[in-house]
Write a protein that holds these residues in place. Sequence first.
Motif, mmCIF file in Angstrom:
data_model
loop_
_atom_site.group_PDB
_atom_site.id
_atom_site.type_symbol
_atom_site.label_atom_id
_atom_site.label_comp_id
_atom_site.label_asym_id
_atom_site.label_seq_id
_atom_site.Cartn_x
_atom_site.Cartn_y
_atom_site.Cartn_z
ATOM 1 N N GLU A 50 2.646 8.977 -2.140
ATOM 2 C CA GLU A 50 1.540 8.430 -1.347
ATOM 3 C C GLU A 50 1.284 6.944 -1.632
ATOM 4 O O GLU A 50 1.271 6.119 -0.711
ATOM 5 N N ALA A 51 1.061 6.593 -2.885
ATOM 6 C CA ALA A 51 0.731 5.203 -3.217
ATOM 7 C C ALA A 51 1.880 4.237 -2.919
ATOM 8 O O ALA A 51 1.660 3.172 -2.319
ATOM 9 N N PRO A 52 3.134 4.566 -3.286
ATOM 10 C CA PRO A 52 4.245 3.664 -2.956
ATOM 11 C C PRO A 52 4.415 3.436 -1.451
ATOM 12 O O PRO A 52 4.781 2.338 -1.029
ATOM 13 N N LEU A 53 4.169 4.474 -0.635
ATOM 14 C CA LEU A 53 4.252 4.273 0.812
ATOM 15 C C LEU A 53 3.176 3.307 1.282
ATOM 16 O O LEU A 53 3.431 2.426 2.116
ATOM 17 N N GLN A 54 1.988 3.480 0.758
ATOM 18 C CA GLN A 54 0.886 2.590 1.138
ATOM 19 C C GLN A 54 1.215 1.150 0.777
ATOM 20 O O GLN A 54 0.930 0.223 1.558
ATOM 21 N N GLU A 55 1.815 0.938 -0.384
ATOM 22 C CA GLU A 55 2.200 -0.410 -0.799
ATOM 23 C C GLU A 55 3.206 -1.029 0.164
ATOM 24 O O GLU A 55 3.240 -2.250 0.341
ATOM 25 N N ARG A 56 4.014 -0.197 0.804
ATOM 26 C CA ARG A 56 5.047 -0.682 1.723
ATOM 27 C C ARG A 56 4.569 -0.732 3.166
ATOM 28 O O ARG A 56 5.349 -1.044 4.076
ATOM 29 N N GLY A 57 3.304 -0.386 3.401
ATOM 30 C CA GLY A 57 2.769 -0.416 4.752
ATOM 31 C C GLY A 57 3.285 0.698 5.639
ATOM 32 O O GLY A 57 3.344 0.554 6.865
ATOM 33 N N VAL A 58 3.655 1.833 5.026
ATOM 34 C CA VAL A 58 4.217 2.972 5.757
ATOM 35 C C VAL A 58 3.235 4.140 5.686
ATOM 36 O O VAL A 58 2.813 4.533 4.592
ATOM 37 N N GLU A 59 2.891 4.705 6.842
ATOM 38 C CA GLU A 59 2.013 5.878 6.877
ATOM 39 C C GLU A 59 2.800 7.137 6.501
ATOM 40 O O GLU A 59 4.021 7.210 6.711
ATOM 41 N N LEU A 60 2.095 8.137 5.989
ATOM 42 C CA LEU A 60 2.709 9.408 5.623
ATOM 43 C C LEU A 60 2.252 10.506 6.573
ATOM 44 O O LEU A 60 1.053 10.706 6.790
ATOM 45 N N LEU A 61 3.222 11.217 7.140
ATOM 46 C CA LEU A 61 2.972 12.425 7.929
ATOM 47 C C LEU A 61 3.579 13.601 7.176
ATOM 48 O O LEU A 61 4.784 13.617 6.917
ATOM 49 N N ALA A 62 2.747 14.559 6.815
ATOM 50 C CA ALA A 62 3.205 15.703 6.029
ATOM 51 C C ALA A 62 3.488 16.892 6.945
ATOM 52 O O ALA A 62 2.596 17.367 7.647
ATOM 53 N N ASP A 63 4.731 17.348 6.930
ATOM 54 C CA ASP A 63 5.083 18.583 7.627
ATOM 55 C C ASP A 63 4.801 19.729 6.662
ATOM 56 O O ASP A 63 5.620 20.081 5.814
ATOM 57 N N ALA A 64 3.612 20.300 6.800
ATOM 58 C CA ALA A 64 3.171 21.408 5.953
ATOM 59 C C ALA A 64 3.305 22.735 6.688
ATOM 60 O O ALA A 64 2.579 23.692 6.403
ATOM 61 N N ALA A 65 4.264 22.790 7.607
ATOM 62 C CA ALA A 65 4.438 23.990 8.434
ATOM 63 C C ALA A 65 4.609 25.247 7.592
ATOM 64 O O ALA A 65 4.162 26.331 7.980
ATOM 65 N N GLU A 66 5.255 25.113 6.421
ATOM 66 C CA GLU A 66 5.613 26.281 5.609
ATOM 67 C C GLU A 66 4.675 26.506 4.429
ATOM 68 O O GLU A 66 4.847 27.493 3.708
ATOM 69 N N SER A 67 3.692 25.620 4.215
ATOM 70 C CA SER A 67 3.027 25.596 2.906
ATOM 71 C C SER A 67 1.540 25.894 2.908
ATOM 72 O O SER A 67 0.867 25.677 1.898
ATOM 73 N N LEU A 68 0.985 26.391 4.006
ATOM 74 C CA LEU A 68 -0.451 26.673 4.042
ATOM 75 C C LEU A 68 -0.847 27.574 2.871
ATOM 76 O O LEU A 68 -0.251 28.623 2.653
ATOM 77 N N GLY A 69 -1.853 27.153 2.124
ATOM 78 C CA GLY A 69 -2.317 27.920 0.968
ATOM 79 C C GLY A 69 -1.766 27.425 -0.350
ATOM 80 O O GLY A 69 -2.282 27.778 -1.411
ATOM 81 N N ALA A 70 -0.718 26.599 -0.307
ATOM 82 C CA ALA A 70 -0.182 25.998 -1.526
ATOM 83 C C ALA A 70 -1.072 24.832 -1.951
ATOM 84 O O ALA A 70 -1.829 24.279 -1.147
#
Length: 388
Positions: free
Chosen positions: A147-167
């Motif tokens: 998360e933090a390194p992406l922010q430093e590079r000006g890149v947004e994060l989109l999380a594909d949590a299709a498989e992980s609900l509840g984790a």
Amino acid sequence: MNSRILLSQATVTETEENAVLRALRSGWVAPVGPELEAFEKEMAERTGVSHALALSSGTAALHLALLRMGVGPGDRIPVPTLTFVATTNAIAYTGATPVFVDCLPDGNIDPVLLLHSIDTLQAAGHRVPVAITVDLMGRCANYQEIEAPLQERGVELLADAAESLGATLNGRAAGSFGKAAAISFNGNKIMTTSGGGMLLSNDAELIDTARYLSTQARQPAPWYQHTEIGYNYRLSNILAALGRAQLGRLDQLIQRRTEIRDRYAEAGGELGYRLLGDVPETAEHRENAWLSTIVLDEASPVTPSEVIKALEQENIEARHIWKPMHLQPLHAGSLGFLNGVSEDLFARSVTLPSGAGLSESDIERVIDSLRRLLTGGRRRQVAAVRVG
């Protein structure tokens, strides 16, 4: 012949039946209504985000998120190579180009390779507005290193949590990471609406504009007026009622799948495999045990295809892990930042029956079948390790 053991069959009880009947009798059968609004509210609360939008699929959630995050033709989007094709299809819908990034031994994206891919692309003059992660098989990616390194590079994060609900990861719920996250309620997921998905975000404007696009981008006029392309992506009120009932049972479903996963893990030392996600096993990760995937030892006498074929002969459904996207004919010649781990996992992994409705005898059948195949029916001797 023994009854069929399916990979990940949905479990539906009287609770779900009553919920669907309630929705039908309410008269709200279109993709609007009180069940839909309540489902969005409850899902936002469960995942710890401010806003949620119920949609027809997890793919629709990814597509709308990418559009609202400004992705378009010419953009390069880093994405895990070890994923289902829906993740990369959503990128293609926008006209952008996926760039494949390899994984760690737990199957999730390698943060070092991800950052290297972004630095390389940006240095070459490419626009990289968004990077996508995938929480593979119900285990959150290593967001503390992303998360933090992406922010430093000006890149947004989109999380594909299709498989992980509840984790969870360090107490944060899957679906709460990044600018936005997508969840799937497909029929084989940890909980289902038979088909459906959810877009999650703390950004109210992103959700509001995605909601507008999901209803054919209809303008607020006294007639049907449109100024841009929209999509028919909303979930129905009836399916939302089913989802609310399943959500109320989510912890129970996770607990049962975890028990099944633990049974497979216990047998691994004897049978010559490990569970995907067990390296490294860290306290901060709490998986939802969606699909139990075994990784055969390098010295295994059989291949995943042979395991799947042998189980099929005993009326047991098993599957390969996702074939890496950089190996797919669809993406031949695409740019990738690779370390060989995803190819190794594909060559040695099998996904076993994991549904919460499986009985103890079902699990014993699967393990006994594996024992006959992997050890010739003999119990393998595992050396004891003395501690202290």
